[in-house]
Design a protein around this motif. Structure first.
Motif, mmCIF file in Angstrom:
data_model
loop_
_atom_site.group_PDB
_atom_site.id
_atom_site.type_symbol
_atom_site.label_atom_id
_atom_site.label_comp_id
_atom_site.label_asym_id
_atom_site.label_seq_id
_atom_site.Cartn_x
_atom_site.Cartn_y
_atom_site.Cartn_z
ATOM 1 N N PRO A 29 0.740 -1.192 -0.072
ATOM 2 C CA PRO A 29 -0.162 0.020 -0.087
ATOM 3 C C PRO A 29 0.861 1.441 -0.013
ATOM 4 C CG PRO A 29 -0.057 -1.080 2.208
ATOM 5 C CD PRO A 29 0.680 -1.883 1.080
ATOM 6 N N ILE A 30 0.280 2.300 -0.556
ATOM 7 C CA ILE A 30 1.027 3.477 -0.620
ATOM 8 C C ILE A 30 0.594 4.219 0.530
ATOM 9 C CG2 ILE A 30 1.159 5.992 -1.742
ATOM 10 C CD1 ILE A 30 0.146 4.280 -4.280
ATOM 11 N N LYS A 31 1.873 4.936 1.070
ATOM 12 C CA LYS A 31 1.661 5.662 2.453
ATOM 13 C C LYS A 31 0.535 6.478 2.470
ATOM 14 C CE LYS A 31 4.380 8.133 6.166
ATOM 15 N NZ LYS A 31 3.777 7.342 7.177
ATOM 16 N N SER A 32 -0.510 6.515 3.387
ATOM 17 C CA SER A 32 -1.580 7.366 2.928
ATOM 18 C C SER A 32 -1.548 8.389 4.135
ATOM 19 C CB SER A 32 -2.901 6.452 3.516
ATOM 20 O OG SER A 32 -2.715 5.654 4.826
ATOM 21 N N ASN A 33 -2.431 9.455 4.018
ATOM 22 C CA ASN A 33 -2.455 10.655 4.632
ATOM 23 C C ASN A 33 -3.844 10.607 5.524
ATOM 24 O OD1 ASN A 33 -0.090 11.960 4.019
ATOM 25 N ND2 ASN A 33 -0.828 12.286 2.011
ATOM 26 N N PRO A 34 -4.028 11.298 6.478
ATOM 27 C CA PRO A 34 -5.438 11.391 7.269
ATOM 28 C C PRO A 34 -6.352 11.902 6.297
ATOM 29 C CG PRO A 34 -3.518 12.599 8.633
ATOM 30 C CD PRO A 34 -3.026 12.296 7.266
ATOM 31 N N SER A 35 -7.426 11.208 6.231
ATOM 32 C CA SER A 35 -8.400 11.346 5.519
ATOM 33 C C SER A 35 -9.411 12.497 5.795
ATOM 34 C CB SER A 35 -9.533 9.971 5.353
ATOM 35 O OG SER A 35 -10.018 9.925 6.555
ATOM 36 N N GLY A 36 -9.245 13.067 6.935
ATOM 37 C CA GLY A 36 -10.160 13.965 7.693
ATOM 38 C C GLY A 36 -11.500 13.674 8.291
#
Length: 205
Positions: free
Chosen positions: A105-112
């Motif tokens: 998986p690609i490193k993910s950011n907070p979705s909000g």
């Protein structure tokens, strides 16, 4: 003679459009040995990867290959705060094309999005969801005869497979959309750390 050719064509035509794909299920080591399988008509070759993390450390990295429908060629995750499981997949449409495993998986950011999660005996912690986790989830499972409630964030893929998952966890599972929609409440025991066994049901049941 023409009639005979037509009959053979009708009988054999559906077979001509089926794909042969690699298939493997992981063993104890998490790796799998490829065999070949002829897929039902309309299915693709697919590779699935299920990764589980706890406290920032990778606990499991499970790969499998099989035949897949379009809707199963997707990515998703479920996040309980202390643990997170991510599912990735890769599908293709040519003969024996699923030679490579699904990507990491690609490193993910907070979705909000924010959801309640459980910490010890209470489910009042607020968890910031990551990546495509746009739902809040509440799940009740039976562990050692005791009911355990876990809450957190989940993607649409996880929530759309509630029927398959419910058959395995033998408990309740609900999803909702909106910040903190999975209400804070107490839980009877500790956290469920691994949901990797559910991933294969989500994707390839």
């Amino acid at each position: 003679m023409h009639l005979l050719t037509l009959i053979f064509g009708i009988v054999l035509l559906p077979k001509a459009y089926t794909l042969k794909c690699y298939e493997c299920e992981p063993g104890i080591s998490g790796t799998c040995t490829d065999s070949t399988k002829e897929c039902p008509q309309g299915q693709h070759c697919g590779a699935l990867r299920i990764l589980s993390y706890a406290g920032g450390s990778k606990l499991a990295d499970v790969n499998m290959k099989t035949c897949a429908l379009d809707k199963q060629c997707a990515e998703g995750s479920v996040n309980f705060g202390i643990s997170r499981t991510v599912i990735t997949s890769k599908c293709c449409t040519s003969e024996l094309c699923n030679t490579q495993p699904a990507p990491e998986p690609i490193k993910s950011n907070p979705s909000g999005n924010k959801c309640y999660s459980c910490d010890g005996q209470k489910c009042t912690s607020i968890l910031k969801c990551e990546g495509g986790e746009d739902h809040c989830i509440s799940t009740t499972v039976n562990i050692g005869g005791e009911k355990t409630t876990v809450k957190g964030c989940a993607s649409k893929l996880i929530c759309s497979a509630t029927a398959q998952i419910k058959g395995v966890i033998a408990g309740e599972m609900t999803c909702c959309q909106g910040d903190l929609c999975n209400s804070a409440s107490s839980t009877s025991t500790g956290l469920l750390l691994l949901v990797a066994p559910l991933g294969s049901l989500v994707m390839f049941s």
